[in-house]
Motif scaffolding. Sequence first.
Motif, PDB file in Angstrom:
ATOM      1  N   THR A  15       0.943  -1.262  -0.202  1.00 39.17           N
ATOM      2  CA  THR A  15      -0.080  -0.007   0.079  1.00 39.17           C
ATOM      3  C   THR A  15       0.906   1.307   0.012  1.00 39.17           C
ATOM      4  O   THR A  15       1.837   1.562   0.829  1.00 39.17           O
ATOM      5  N   PRO A  16       0.612   2.108  -0.957  1.00 32.87           N
ATOM      6  CA  PRO A  16       1.387   3.456  -0.893  1.00 32.87           C
ATOM      7  C   PRO A  16       1.406   4.196   0.114  1.00 32.87           C
ATOM      8  O   PRO A  16       0.181   4.474   0.903  1.00 32.87           O
ATOM      9  N   ILE A  17       2.534   4.690   0.917  1.00 34.50           N
ATOM     10  CA  ILE A  17       2.467   5.460   2.272  1.00 34.50           C
ATOM     11  C   ILE A  17       3.185   6.730   1.991  1.00 34.50           C
ATOM     12  O   ILE A  17       4.205   6.878   1.415  1.00 34.50           O
ATOM     13  N   ILE A  18       2.482   7.760   2.435  1.00 32.84           N
ATOM     14  CA  ILE A  18       3.122   9.088   2.696  1.00 32.84           C
ATOM     15  C   ILE A  18       3.221   9.312   3.995  1.00 32.84           C
ATOM     16  O   ILE A  18       2.157   9.407   4.973  1.00 32.84           O
ATOM     17  N   VAL A  19       4.601   9.474   4.599  1.00 31.40           N
ATOM     18  CA  VAL A  19       4.981   9.793   5.819  1.00 31.40           C
ATOM     19  C   VAL A  19       5.093  11.498   6.107  1.00 31.40           C
ATOM     20  O   VAL A  19       5.379  12.109   5.257  1.00 31.40           O
ATOM     21  N   LEU A  20       4.427  11.900   7.383  1.00 30.25           N
ATOM     22  CA  LEU A  20       4.658  13.102   7.903  1.00 30.25           C
ATOM     23  C   LEU A  20       5.529  13.243   8.804  1.00 30.25           C
ATOM     24  O   LEU A  20       5.448  12.327   9.978  1.00 30.25           O
ATOM     25  N   THR A  21       6.149  14.172   8.983  1.00 31.11           N
ATOM     26  CA  THR A  21       7.421  14.510   9.924  1.00 31.11           C
ATOM     27  C   THR A  21       7.355  15.820  10.625  1.00 31.11           C
ATOM     28  O   THR A  21       7.344  16.726   9.691  1.00 31.11           O
ATOM     29  N   ALA A  22       7.328  16.093  12.006  1.00 28.95           N
ATOM     30  CA  ALA A  22       7.454  17.312  12.462  1.00 28.95           C
ATOM     31  C   ALA A  22       9.002  17.884  12.436  1.00 28.95           C
ATOM     32  O   ALA A  22       9.098  18.837  12.522  1.00 28.95           O
ATOM     33  N   LYS A  23       9.785  17.044  12.142  1.00 28.77           N
ATOM     34  CA  LYS A  23      11.233  17.470  12.302  1.00 28.77           C
ATOM     35  C   LYS A  23      11.873  17.546  10.851  1.00 28.77           C
ATOM     36  O   LYS A  23      11.845  16.515   9.869  1.00 28.77           O
ATOM     37  N   ASN A  24      12.089  18.736  10.418  1.00 28.92           N
ATOM     38  CA  ASN A  24      12.497  19.068   9.236  1.00 28.92           C
ATOM     39  C   ASN A  24      14.195  18.546   9.146  1.00 28.92           C
ATOM     40  O   ASN A  24      15.008  19.298   8.899  1.00 28.92           O
ATOM     41  N   THR A  25      14.676  17.369   9.192  1.00 26.51           N
ATOM     42  CA  THR A  25      15.771  16.697   9.287  1.00 26.51           C
ATOM     43  C   THR A  25      15.976  15.699   8.283  1.00 26.51           C
ATOM     44  O   THR A  25      15.141  14.994   7.939  1.00 26.51           O
ATOM     45  N   GLU A  26      17.097  15.786   7.560  1.00 25.91           N
ATOM     46  CA  GLU A  26      17.307  14.922   6.516  1.00 25.91           C
ATOM     47  C   GLU A  26      17.535  13.498   7.199  1.00 25.91           C
ATOM     48  O   GLU A  26      16.698  12.373   6.264  1.00 25.91           O
ATOM     49  N   ASP A  27      17.705  12.996   8.466  1.00 26.93           N
ATOM     50  CA  ASP A  27      17.939  11.803   8.893  1.00 26.93           C
ATOM     51  C   ASP A  27      16.319  11.396   8.945  1.00 26.93           C
ATOM     52  O   ASP A  27      16.085  10.062   8.727  1.00 26.93           O
ATOM     53  N   ASP A  28      15.226  12.251   9.157  1.00 26.04           N
ATOM     54  CA  ASP A  28      14.007  11.656   9.346  1.00 26.04           C
ATOM     55  C   ASP A  28      13.586  11.193   7.746  1.00 26.04           C
ATOM     56  O   ASP A  28      12.688  10.134   7.660  1.00 26.04           O
ATOM     57  N   VAL A  29      13.829  11.848   6.975  1.00 25.49           N
ATOM     58  CA  VAL A  29      13.311  11.601   5.620  1.00 25.49           C
ATOM     59  C   VAL A  29      13.982  10.424   5.123  1.00 25.49           C
ATOM     60  O   VAL A  29      13.521   9.575   4.455  1.00 25.49           O
ATOM     61  N   VAL A  30      15.296  10.340   5.438  1.00 28.05           N
ATOM     62  CA  VAL A  30      16.079   9.079   5.258  1.00 28.05           C
ATOM     63  C   VAL A  30      15.401   7.852   5.418  1.00 28.05           C
ATOM     64  O   VAL A  30      15.300   6.786   5.104  1.00 28.05           O
ATOM     65  N   ARG A  31      15.352   7.835   6.924  1.00 29.37           N
ATOM     66  CA  ARG A  31      14.590   6.780   7.641  1.00 29.37           C
ATOM     67  C   ARG A  31      13.419   6.682   6.965  1.00 29.37           C
ATOM     68  O   ARG A  31      12.975   5.241   6.806  1.00 29.37           O
ATOM     69  N   GLY A  32      12.412   7.239   6.753  1.00 29.21           N
ATOM     70  CA  GLY A  32      11.100   6.949   6.121  1.00 29.21           C
ATOM     71  C   GLY A  32      11.241   6.276   4.775  1.00 29.21           C
ATOM     72  O   GLY A  32      10.571   5.486   4.629  1.00 29.21           O
ATOM     73  N   LEU A  33      12.044   6.843   4.052  1.00 26.01           N
ATOM     74  CA  LEU A  33      12.387   6.381   2.711  1.00 26.01           C
ATOM     75  C   LEU A  33      12.845   4.954   2.738  1.00 26.01           C
ATOM     76  O   LEU A  33      12.510   4.196   2.001  1.00 26.01           O
ATOM     77  N   LYS A  34      13.976   4.745   3.575  1.00 26.51           N
ATOM     78  CA  LYS A  34      14.457   3.221   3.850  1.00 26.51           C
ATOM     79  C   LYS A  34      13.737   2.626   4.392  1.00 26.51           C
ATOM     80  O   LYS A  34      13.587   1.131   3.764  1.00 26.51           O
ATOM     81  N   SER A  35      12.429   2.771   4.743  1.00 29.76           N
ATOM     82  CA  SER A  35      11.711   2.063   5.494  1.00 29.76           C
ATOM     83  C   SER A  35      10.462   1.586   4.627  1.00 29.76           C
ATOM     84  O   SER A  35       9.709   0.950   4.971  1.00 29.76           O
ATOM     85  N   GLY A  36      10.345   2.323   3.282  1.00 26.02           N
ATOM     86  CA  GLY A  36       9.618   1.928   2.418  1.00 26.02           C
ATOM     87  C   GLY A  36       8.466   2.951   2.337  1.00 26.02           C
ATOM     88  O   GLY A  36       7.502   2.801   1.342  1.00 26.02           O
ATOM     89  N   ALA A  37       8.686   4.328   2.522  1.00 24.60           N
ATOM     90  CA  ALA A  37       7.562   5.204   2.100  1.00 24.60           C
ATOM     91  C   ALA A  37       7.931   5.511   0.733  1.00 24.60           C
ATOM     92  O   ALA A  37       8.793   5.470   0.013  1.00 24.60           O
ATOM     93  N   ASP A  38       6.726   5.830   0.012  1.00 23.12           N
ATOM     94  CA  ASP A  38       6.696   6.308  -1.345  1.00 23.12           C
ATOM     95  C   ASP A  38       6.680   8.019  -1.374  1.00 23.12           C
ATOM     96  O   ASP A  38       7.182   8.482  -2.502  1.00 23.12           O
TER      97      ASP A  38
END
Length: 242
Positions: free
Chosen positions: A75-98
């Motif tokens: 199922t396609p997933i869009i993640v929302l994060t309150a922290k505007n940091t690259e680490d959060d983005v990378v973690r989400g994408l590596k975990s399979g976020a679209d």
Amino acid sequence: MAQRLLVIEDEPTLARLLSYNLVQEGYEVAHEDHGTTGYDRAVKEHFDLIVLDLMLPGMNGIDILDKLRGQGIRTPIIVLTAKNTEDDVVRGLKSGADDYMTKPFGVSELLARVSAVLRRVSGVTEEAPVTTGTTGSTIILGQLEIYPERYEVTLGGQSINLRPKEFEVLLYLARKPGVVLTRDDLMNAVWGFDYIGGQRTVDVHVSSLRKKLELDPESVHIDSIRGVGYKLVVNKQRTPVV
């Protein structure tokens, strides 16, 4: 029939805002404000897309992503994060976020991203049919074998577990071995021309692919071409990664 969306968000005001606007766009929307109940619902019910906050009570968004993708749920997933940091983005994408968005964000932008992701998947769901056996579309490059219709990859006879977008990146590279493909090429082929995210998305997926191909790096590997993009090298001397 309206497409079904699941919003897993624990901030009441934001959840109501998202749900209201998504319904106005014609979607059928379900909402959960707890990570555990959100995960359970994502597993038990069919949804066309999930909007997932990373910071949740019970089970955080990364754990939900890992568990869903680990079970083969696409199922396609869009993640929302309150922290505007690259680490959060990378973690989400590596975990399979679209796709991802950082708070605060405009509702119109979220609606555009939801629409873009749904167009990209073109109706493919977590229950997409799986065929058995090899087909004429099988790609064999040295010890690397790719089965597009089954989303399966083996290297040296050993299966490699790839997330959907990792598989699509590898497949695109494998169809043009030795050819340098730009980040834009990969972005457009895998995520679509209307993808709003940045090229960092490509780099994250290629980095993850490299680690998984370390099973037999002498047989196949991905090289970087500075300022340009990437190429898949098969049974050749490695060129320096720059």
